[in-house]
Design an enzyme around this catalytic site. Structure first.
Site, PDB file in Angstrom:
ATOM      1  CB  CYS A 123      22.509  -1.465  -3.339  1.00  0.00           C
ATOM      2  SG  CYS A 123      22.556  -1.906  -5.071  1.00  0.00           S
ATOM      3  CB  CYS A 131      18.919   1.057  -2.890  1.00  0.00           C
ATOM      4  SG  CYS A 131      18.932  -0.629  -3.559  1.00  0.00           S
ATOM      5  CE  LYS A 196      15.906  -2.595  -8.761  1.00  0.00           C
ATOM      6  NZ  LYS A 196      17.229  -2.016  -8.537  1.00  0.00           N
ATOM      7  NE  ARG A 218      18.341  -4.490  -3.300  1.00  0.00           N
ATOM      8  CZ  ARG A 218      19.477  -4.345  -2.617  1.00  0.00           C
ATOM      9  NH1 ARG A 218      19.489  -3.654  -1.486  1.00  0.00           N
ATOM     10  NH2 ARG A 218      20.592  -4.901  -3.051  1.00  0.00           N
ATOM     11  CE  LYS A 249      16.531  -4.662 -12.204  1.00  0.00           C
ATOM     12  NZ  LYS A 249      17.497  -3.985 -11.431  1.00  0.00           N
ATOM     13  CE1 TYR A 314      23.867  -8.363 -16.383  1.00  0.00           C
ATOM     14  CE2 TYR A 314      21.573  -9.067 -16.247  1.00  0.00           C
ATOM     15  CZ  TYR A 314      22.618  -8.303 -15.780  1.00  0.00           C
ATOM     16  OH  TYR A 314      22.421  -7.454 -14.721  1.00  0.00           O
TER      17      TYR A 314
HETATM   18  C1  PBG Z   1      20.797  -1.875  -8.028  1.00  0.00           C
HETATM   19  C2  PBG Z   1      20.359  -2.780  -9.096  1.00  0.00           C
HETATM   20  C3  PBG Z   1      19.962  -4.120  -9.017  1.00  0.00           C
HETATM   21  C4  PBG Z   1      19.764  -4.558 -10.333  1.00  0.00           C
HETATM   22  C5  PBG Z   1      20.005  -3.471 -11.156  1.00  0.00           C
HETATM   23  N1  PBG Z   1      20.344  -2.381 -10.368  1.00  0.00           N
HETATM   24  C6  PBG Z   1      19.862  -5.046  -7.869  1.00  0.00           C
HETATM   25  C7  PBG Z   1      18.865  -4.861  -6.826  1.00  0.00           C
HETATM   26  O1  PBG Z   1      18.004  -3.984  -6.876  1.00  0.00           O
HETATM   27  O2  PBG Z   1      18.985  -5.630  -5.873  1.00  0.00           O
HETATM   28  C8  PBG Z   1      19.384  -5.945 -10.747  1.00  0.00           C
HETATM   29  C9  PBG Z   1      19.871  -6.346 -12.095  1.00  0.00           C
HETATM   30  C10 PBG Z   1      19.824  -7.792 -12.391  1.00  0.00           C
HETATM   31  O3  PBG Z   1      19.361  -8.653 -11.606  1.00  0.00           O
HETATM   32  O4  PBG Z   1      20.276  -8.115 -13.474  1.00  0.00           O
HETATM   33  N2  PBG Z   1      19.843  -1.450  -7.155  1.00  0.00           N
END
Ligand code: PBG
Length: 326
Positions: A123, A131, A196, A218, A249, A314
């Site tokens: 992505c 992605c 995710k 997405r 996640k 973070y």
């Molecule tokens: C890439 C990805 C994303 C995140 C981690 N890898 C963004 C998404 O899927 O849009 C999000 C991480 C975060 O919000 O800290 N695909």
């Protein structure tokens, strides 16, 4: 169970040392992974507006940050690359001299013992911000797989210890495992972003990584937030395909998913406390509405109590500092 007054649960809450003695869960520095955003170019260290305290670095400005992370004894970093050129085929994602590939080599030069995990996704590298490869307006699962495999192999070649596919294409773990093995990277581990969800809490990240989808969203590949059982299918499938570690996640709004995954699978389990979770606490703390340290540590322990072994956050540098000073 005997009744009050024999039973007084408050007895074991009387002093901090007694509380510590019977404490059921702990956050350790060894649990932490710190994400880093690397941009192309020179002399860049820019703060991300929606994530105060988090910066985008160009490779030449990265050394002090890596040294600090190593000194804090944080065991691992998770690298995201932001290329200058984006195209339909995400060509910059799998280049030997790509932004992440260079950063991996640099980190391994500066701090060889630091575990390098790379985010494997297209992505940040596609012109449309999805992605995967887009065919006739749809994200094309099977045409994406070989590009993800090439990307993962290029990360392994650069020296990544662990590759972490976050794209949510079906079959990506198997395709990546095969490609790594064919190139002799049997020891490169896969941490799969298995469950995710299509979450609004990724908002600040998409600012940081310039990866907002240019059309649509997405939801045709990331999971639908109401679903719990499906998360177990995703995890089961990834383990069957060869994932060494699995992930849920986001973290905070999905603690039930973490708990269920912990009860169901014996594999190492990571939770990603995502950008929006960081920004919410930061913003409230900056306004004086919450005590940042206490809010962060309460969140960390909640993620551990839910059953995660590894926390990607973070706040990892701050958490490490707080743990060192306690
Ligand atoms: C890439 C990805 C994303 C995140 C981690 N890898 C963004 C998404 O899927 O849009 C999000 C991480 C975060 O919000 O800290 N695909």
């Amino acid at each position: 169970m005997a009744n009050f007054p024999q039973i007084r649960l408050r007895r074991l809450r009387r002093t901090e040392t007694i509380r510590a003695l019977v404490r059921e869960n702990h956050v350790n520095i060894n649990d932490l992974v710190y994400p880093l955003f690397i941009v192309e170019g020179k002399g860049v260290k820019e703060e991300i507006a929606s994530m105060p305290g988090i910066f985008r670095y160009s490779a030449d400005r990265l050394s002090p940050e890596i040294e600090e992370i190593a000194e804090l004894k944080i065991p691992a970093v998770l690298l995201f690359g932001i290329p200058q050129k984006k195209d339909e085929a995400a060509s910059e994602a799998y280049k030997t001299e790509g932004v992440v590939q260079q950063a991996v080599r640099l980190v391994k030069d500066i701090a060889p013992q630091l575990i390098v995990i790379t985010d494997v996704c297209l992505c940040e590298y596609t012109s449309h911000g999805h992605c995967g490869v887009v065919t006739a307006g749809r994200v094309d699962n099977d045409r994406t797989l070989p590009l993800l495999a090439k990307t993962a192999v290029s990360h392994a070649e650069a020296g990544a210890d662990i590759v972490a596919p976050s794209d949510m294409m079906d079959g990506r773990v198997q395709t990546i495992r095969q490609a790594l093995d064919e190139k002799g990277f049997q020891d490169t581990a896969i941490l799969s972003y298995s469950a995710k969800y299509a979450s609004t809490f990724y908002g600040p990240f998409r600012d940081a990584a310039e990866s907002v989808p240019q059309f649509g969203d997405r939801r045709s590949y990331q999971m639908d937030p109401p679903n719990l059982r499906e998360a177990m299918l995703e995890i089961e499938q990834d383990i069957a395909e060869g994932a060494d570690m699995v992930m849920v996640k986001p973290a905070l709004a999905y603690l039930d998913v973490i708990r269920q995954a912990r009860n169901t699978f014996d594999y190492p389990l990571a939770a990603y406390s995502v950008s929006g979770e960081y920004s919410m606490i930061k913003a409230a703390a900056q306004k004086g509405w919450l005590d940042e340290k206490q809010a962060v540590m309460e969140t960390m322990i909640a993620i551990k109590r839910a059953g995660a072994d590894i926390i990607i956050s973070y706040h990892a540098k701050q958490v490490a500092r707080w743990l060192h000073s306690d």
